[in-house]
Design an enzyme around this catalytic site. Structure first.
Site, PDB file in Angstrom:
ATOM      1  CB  THR A  24      -5.135   1.512   8.988  1.00  0.00           C
ATOM      2  OG1 THR A  24      -5.277   2.780   9.987  1.00  0.00           O
ATOM      3  CG2 THR A  24      -5.965   1.968   7.889  1.00  0.00           C
ATOM      4  CG  ASP A  25      -6.314   2.577  14.174  1.00  0.00           C
ATOM      5  OD1 ASP A  25      -5.814   2.977  12.912  1.00  0.00           O
ATOM      6  OD2 ASP A  25      -5.937   2.803  15.253  1.00  0.00           O
ATOM      7  CD  GLU A  26      -4.158   6.242  10.161  1.00  0.00           C
ATOM      8  OE1 GLU A  26      -4.611   7.161   9.467  1.00  0.00           O
ATOM      9  OE2 GLU A  26      -3.079   5.977  10.532  1.00  0.00           O
ATOM     10  CE  LYS A  86      -4.904  -0.175   4.151  1.00  0.00           C
ATOM     11  NZ  LYS A  86      -3.990  -1.267   3.569  1.00  0.00           N
ATOM     12  CB  ALA A 134      -0.945   0.045   1.135  1.00  0.00           C
ATOM     13  CE1 TYR A 145      -2.930   4.215   4.213  1.00  0.00           C
ATOM     14  CE2 TYR A 145      -3.410   4.927   6.456  1.00  0.00           C
ATOM     15  CZ  TYR A 145      -2.935   4.028   5.987  1.00  0.00           C
ATOM     16  OH  TYR A 145      -2.855   2.647   6.482  1.00  0.00           O
TER      17      TYR A 145
HETATM   18  P1  NAD Z   1       5.427   0.588   4.075  1.00  0.00           P
HETATM   19  O1  NAD Z   1       4.993   1.818   3.388  1.00  0.00           O
HETATM   20  O2  NAD Z   1       6.427   0.384   5.020  1.00  0.00           O
HETATM   21  O3  NAD Z   1       5.501  -0.593   3.009  1.00  0.00           O
HETATM   22  C1  NAD Z   1       4.675  -0.660   2.054  1.00  0.00           C
HETATM   23  C2  NAD Z   1       5.229  -1.463   0.806  1.00  0.00           C
HETATM   24  O4  NAD Z   1       4.316  -1.791  -0.249  1.00  0.00           O
HETATM   25  C3  NAD Z   1       6.599  -1.031   0.270  1.00  0.00           C
HETATM   26  O5  NAD Z   1       7.555  -2.318   0.426  1.00  0.00           O
HETATM   27  C4  NAD Z   1       6.472  -0.731  -1.077  1.00  0.00           C
HETATM   28  O6  NAD Z   1       7.301  -1.103  -2.037  1.00  0.00           O
HETATM   29  C5  NAD Z   1       5.240  -1.937  -1.608  1.00  0.00           C
HETATM   30  N1  NAD Z   1       4.116  -1.028  -2.538  1.00  0.00           N
HETATM   31  C6  NAD Z   1       3.500  -0.063  -2.593  1.00  0.00           C
HETATM   32  N2  NAD Z   1       2.880   0.282  -3.502  1.00  0.00           N
HETATM   33  C7  NAD Z   1       2.851  -1.080  -4.188  1.00  0.00           C
HETATM   34  C8  NAD Z   1       2.305  -1.593  -5.558  1.00  0.00           C
HETATM   35  N3  NAD Z   1       1.531  -0.728  -6.264  1.00  0.00           N
HETATM   36  N4  NAD Z   1       2.455  -2.951  -5.735  1.00  0.00           N
HETATM   37  C9  NAD Z   1       3.202  -3.682  -5.036  1.00  0.00           C
HETATM   38  N5  NAD Z   1       4.143  -3.123  -3.818  1.00  0.00           N
HETATM   39  C10 NAD Z   1       3.809  -1.785  -3.645  1.00  0.00           C
HETATM   40  O7  NAD Z   1       4.140   0.341   4.689  1.00  0.00           O
HETATM   41  P2  NAD Z   1       3.691  -0.552   6.249  1.00  0.00           P
HETATM   42  O8  NAD Z   1       3.707   0.487   7.260  1.00  0.00           O
HETATM   43  O9  NAD Z   1       4.676  -1.592   6.273  1.00  0.00           O
HETATM   44  O10 NAD Z   1       2.126  -1.002   5.925  1.00  0.00           O
HETATM   45  C11 NAD Z   1       1.895  -2.196   5.576  1.00  0.00           C
HETATM   46  C12 NAD Z   1       0.420  -2.348   5.303  1.00  0.00           C
HETATM   47  O11 NAD Z   1      -0.039  -2.200   6.787  1.00  0.00           O
HETATM   48  C13 NAD Z   1      -0.611  -1.378   4.521  1.00  0.00           C
HETATM   49  O12 NAD Z   1      -1.546  -1.819   4.009  1.00  0.00           O
HETATM   50  C14 NAD Z   1      -0.935  -0.212   5.812  1.00  0.00           C
HETATM   51  O13 NAD Z   1      -2.049   0.412   5.230  1.00  0.00           O
HETATM   52  C15 NAD Z   1      -1.092  -1.230   6.886  1.00  0.00           C
HETATM   53  N6  NAD Z   1      -1.023  -0.726   8.276  1.00  0.00           N
HETATM   54  C16 NAD Z   1       0.028   0.117   8.480  1.00  0.00           C
HETATM   55  C17 NAD Z   1       0.022   0.488   9.867  1.00  0.00           C
HETATM   56  C18 NAD Z   1       1.330   1.043  10.584  1.00  0.00           C
HETATM   57  O14 NAD Z   1       1.366   1.811  11.730  1.00  0.00           O
HETATM   58  N7  NAD Z   1       2.339   1.342   9.781  1.00  0.00           N
HETATM   59  C19 NAD Z   1      -1.058   0.161  10.985  1.00  0.00           C
HETATM   60  C20 NAD Z   1      -1.962  -0.640  10.332  1.00  0.00           C
HETATM   61  C21 NAD Z   1      -1.963  -0.897   9.236  1.00  0.00           C
HETATM   62  P1  TYD Z   2       2.298   8.929  11.731  1.00  0.00           P
HETATM   63  O1  TYD Z   2       3.387   8.154  12.395  1.00  0.00           O
HETATM   64  O2  TYD Z   2       2.481   9.896  10.232  1.00  0.00           O
HETATM   65  O3  TYD Z   2       0.887   8.035  11.877  1.00  0.00           O
HETATM   66  P2  TYD Z   2      -0.486   8.363  11.518  1.00  0.00           P
HETATM   67  O4  TYD Z   2      -0.765   9.641  10.940  1.00  0.00           O
HETATM   68  O5  TYD Z   2      -0.787   7.178  10.476  1.00  0.00           O
HETATM   69  O6  TYD Z   2      -1.315   7.998  12.834  1.00  0.00           O
HETATM   70  O7  TYD Z   2       1.898  10.076  13.050  1.00  0.00           O
HETATM   71  C1  TYD Z   2       1.783   9.926  13.925  1.00  0.00           C
HETATM   72  C2  TYD Z   2       0.993  10.796  14.946  1.00  0.00           C
HETATM   73  O8  TYD Z   2       2.098  11.662  15.040  1.00  0.00           O
HETATM   74  C3  TYD Z   2       0.117  11.849  14.225  1.00  0.00           C
HETATM   75  O9  TYD Z   2      -0.852  12.320  15.143  1.00  0.00           O
HETATM   76  C4  TYD Z   2       0.828  12.778  13.433  1.00  0.00           C
HETATM   77  C5  TYD Z   2       1.965  13.071  14.343  1.00  0.00           C
HETATM   78  N1  TYD Z   2       3.045  13.565  13.562  1.00  0.00           N
HETATM   79  C6  TYD Z   2       3.958  14.816  14.215  1.00  0.00           C
HETATM   80  O10 TYD Z   2       3.347  15.414  15.249  1.00  0.00           O
HETATM   81  N2  TYD Z   2       5.124  15.011  13.750  1.00  0.00           N
HETATM   82  C7  TYD Z   2       5.701  14.226  12.637  1.00  0.00           C
HETATM   83  O11 TYD Z   2       6.617  14.597  12.080  1.00  0.00           O
HETATM   84  C8  TYD Z   2       4.937  13.155  12.147  1.00  0.00           C
HETATM   85  C9  TYD Z   2       5.563  12.209  10.874  1.00  0.00           C
HETATM   86  C10 TYD Z   2       3.675  12.818  12.852  1.00  0.00           C
END
Ligand code: NAD
Ligand code: TYD
Length: 357
Positions: free
Chosen positions: A138-140, A167, A92, A163
């Site tokens: 995601t919970d978002e 999702k 994603a 975003y």
């Molecule tokens: P990330 O941005 O670190 O990694 C995303 C990966 O997807 C990358 O390796 C990228 O190359 C690949 N990608 C992007 N577009 C692509 C495409 N069109 N085809 C194939 N590959 C592609 O993301 P993450 O933080 O590891 O999140 C992974 C999943 O978990 C996402 O679906 C995100 O919505 C979900 N998620 C993330 C969090 C969080 O806190 N990071 C929380 C809840 C859910």
């Molecule tokens: P982030 O890591 O971008 O995750 P998400 O927006 O998906 O929750 O941000 C976490 C929280 O931190 C969010 O409330 C936004 C805030 N934030 C800052 O205050 N400063 C920053 O530089 C970033 C990247 C996020």
């Protein structure tokens, strides 16, 4: 009655959660089959994150395929080549700030890409029901909470950013493919993750690296927005529990039951980075810099994950203190990884947007 899988396609396996999921499968889950990492290697994907797995299992039980999930012929060819019995869909566009600046890529990958993947899976699996499509979300998608209450699986969707809207669309498509075509699916909605290999645009790694580099620590708005934090490996153990044991057609919330105001979390990080680097915390505190708020900034996320705990017996293994210490230690020991993933285009983007705020 646990499901067993021989061949898993993990989309987004070069990203933060995906690379940790692959490592979890090989090192902790007792999984004995094959993993195909399907990833387009966008700015957020880095094969270094799974290099150790490649060295140990590459060509035998671990395979990498560079492909875009929206490129139907490539995805069909990968299904034809490996004949997977499950997909774990993590690929994603994942960063809210980027979705505000450029939403199109989010619609392309998260909506159209998920649609393409679902449709290829439906066709490839039309004569099988011993298969599973697990969608990581995601919970978002649930929007923003006030001072009280929690998101449950029955909370109505109310996404606020491009975003979360993308999702939410992908979640609806996954459910639609289950109800309309009978595709076996499970879905999870998780809170904010932290841990090793997270791209340093997200709050935790960005703050750690900025401290180490003596750069400002940008806090959006009043710093009192609340997120529920979970260590990445605990997210992955929950995904695996749902895939093995969860009911097809259902969603499961995953959370850390660990709410923190951003500014309080930053305070913990300052203490930990100061301790680990032998720097007085006051030096880092002087870098804290309140900046203009993110547009549409959700105030509070909090997860009720009782379905997952009660029905599947999941529990987290890492305390917040141990998980954060591990994370800080990882970033201090892996500065070259950070420099490489942040090189070039990303650095320019970051610098332009810092000054614009
Ligand atoms: P990330 O941005 O670190 O990694 C995303 C990966 O997807 C990358 O390796 C990228 O190359 C690949 N990608 C992007 N577009 C692509 C495409 N069109 N085809 C194939 N590959 C592609 O993301 P993450 O933080 O590891 O999140 C992974 C999943 O978990 C996402 O679906 C995100 O919505 C979900 N998620 C993330 C969090 C969080 O806190 N990071 C929380 C809840 C859910
Ligand atoms: P982030 O890591 O971008 O995750 P998400 O927006 O998906 O929750 O941000 C976490 C929280 O931190 C969010 O409330 C936004 C805030 N934030 C800052 O205050 N400063 C920053 O530089 C970033 C990247 C996020």
């Amino acid at each position: 009655m646990k499901r067993k899988f021989d061949t898993l396609i993990v989309t987004g396996g070069a990203g933060f959660i995906g690379s940790n999921f692959i490592r979890y499968l090989f090192e902790k889950a007792g999984f004995e089959g094959k993993v195909i990492n399907l990833d387009a290697l966008t700015y957020a994907g880095n094969l270094e994150s799974t290099e150790d797995i490649f060295r140990r299992f590459g060509g035998k039980r671990y395979f990498f395929e560079k492909a875009d999930i929206g490129d139907r012929p490539s995805v069909e060819a990968i299904f034809g080549k490996y004949k997977p019995d499950a997909v774990v869909h993590l690929a994603a566009e994942s960063h809210v700030d980027r979705s505000i600046l450029g939403p199109e890529a989010f619609i392309r990958t998260n909506v159209m890409g998920t649609f393409t993947l679902l449709d290829v899976a439906r066709n490839a699996w039309k004569d099988r029901n011993d298969v599973l499509f697990h969608h990581v979300s995601t919970d978002e998608v649930f929007g923003s909470l006030g001072d009280s209450g929690y998101f449950s699986e029955d909370t109505s969707y109310d996404p606020r950013s491009p975003y979360s809207a993308s999702k939410a669309s992908s979640d609806h498509l996954v459910m639609a493919y289950h109800h309309t075509y009978g595709l076996p699916i499970t879905l999870s909605n998780c809170s904010n993750n932290y841990g090793p290999n997270q791209f340093p645009e997200k709050l935790v790694p960005l703050m750690i690296l900025n401290m180490l580099e003596g750069k400002p620590l940008p806090v959006y708005g009043d710093g009192k927005n609340i997120r529920d934090w979970l260590f990445v490996e605990d997210h992955n153990s929950a995904v695996w529990a749902i895939m093995r044991d969860g009911e097809s057609g259902r969603s499961y919330n995953i959370g850390g039951e660990n709410e923190w105001e951003n500014i309080k979390l930053l305070d913990c990080l300052i203490e930990l980075v100061a301790e680990a680097s032998g720097t007085p915390p006051a030096q880092f505190r002087s870098l804290v810099h309140y900046v203009k708020d993110r547009p549409g900034h959700d105030r509070r996320y909090a997860i009720d994950c009782s379905r997952l705990k009660k029905e599947l017996g999941w529990k987290q293994e890492h305390s917040f203190d141990s998980g954060l210490r591990l994370t800080v230690g990882w970033y201090l020991a892996n500065k070259p990884w950070c420099d490489r993933v942040r090189s070039g285009a990303y650095r320019n983007w970051l610098e332009e947007n810092y000054t614009a705020r």
